[in-house]
Design an enzyme around this catalytic site. Sequence first.
Site, mmCIF file in Angstrom:
data_model
loop_
_atom_site.group_PDB
_atom_site.id
_atom_site.type_symbol
_atom_site.label_atom_id
_atom_site.label_comp_id
_atom_site.label_asym_id
_atom_site.label_seq_id
_atom_site.Cartn_x
_atom_site.Cartn_y
_atom_site.Cartn_z
ATOM 1 N N GLY A 12 -16.966 53.321 16.478
ATOM 2 C CA GLY A 12 -17.120 54.725 16.146
ATOM 3 C C GLY A 12 -17.018 54.990 14.659
ATOM 4 O O GLY A 12 -17.976 54.817 13.906
ATOM 5 N N CYS A 13 -15.827 55.407 14.227
ATOM 6 C CA CYS A 13 -15.669 55.836 12.843
ATOM 7 C C CYS A 13 -15.747 54.692 11.845
ATOM 8 O O CYS A 13 -16.169 54.901 10.708
ATOM 9 C CB CYS A 13 -14.353 56.601 12.698
ATOM 10 S SG CYS A 13 -14.358 58.155 13.641
ATOM 11 N N VAL A 14 -15.352 53.476 12.244
ATOM 12 C CA VAL A 14 -15.488 52.337 11.328
ATOM 13 C C VAL A 14 -16.964 52.034 11.097
ATOM 14 O O VAL A 14 -17.414 51.892 9.958
ATOM 15 C CB VAL A 14 -14.747 51.097 11.860
ATOM 16 C CG1 VAL A 14 -15.039 49.881 10.982
ATOM 17 C CG2 VAL A 14 -13.250 51.354 11.933
ATOM 18 N N THR A 17 -18.681 54.787 9.033
ATOM 19 C CA THR A 17 -18.272 54.713 7.636
ATOM 20 C C THR A 17 -18.867 53.489 6.956
ATOM 21 O O THR A 17 -19.257 53.549 5.783
ATOM 22 C CB THR A 17 -16.737 54.686 7.541
ATOM 23 O OG1 THR A 17 -16.206 55.878 8.144
ATOM 24 C CG2 THR A 17 -16.269 54.613 6.094
#
Length: 210
Positions: free
Chosen positions: A150-152, A155
């Site tokens: 997800g966020c990793v 980013t």
Amino acid sequence: MTTSDAQSNYAGVFGNRIGFGQRPALLLIDFVQAYFDPACDLFADVGEALASAIRVRNAARAAGIPVIYTNVVYHPSLVDGGRFMQKTPLLKHFVAGSPMGAWPDGLVPSLDELVISKQYPSAFFGTSLAATLTAAGVDSVILTGLSTSGCVRATCVDTSSHGFIPIVVADACGDRHAAPHEANLFDMNAKYADVVNEAEVLAHLAGLGD
């Protein structure tokens, strides 16, 4: 679609290694209590990722590089959650002031370390992160955090898109299940980032002052 194994299929096409940059920053993505409290819907078995991230952070502090944390924080009305909130209603645990948004034991930022609050997966989207890194002369970002898929990952893609070298520390990232964790590490390493283990990044950080 080919049926050969992924490593063989990607060999010679993807997976070029960039290498470490000269002026890194460390990013710790969304290590918050929701993922460590068994009573929370978002709980995941990611304690080992946190332990690794803390060791990397300690090495980053010793090396004197910027250390930046992210969390997810929403208005009490959740109006700023948009489609992300619509797709994943459990993000309600990150309303401002919720104990689920607190830092877990061992990861409380020091007063001179920056915390960037976001509402969407990427730490770059709608934040000052890119400008902050550019102003600091950073050329590479060491990525740790939750969740890998997800966020990793979001980013990581934006790190590359903004012109920084993404270095993903596999041991210091975690997810709810091994399958998306491993698949996304594979994909990031193939197309966007260098995925390294904790020992590699610790050795790099230790050598920055040489």
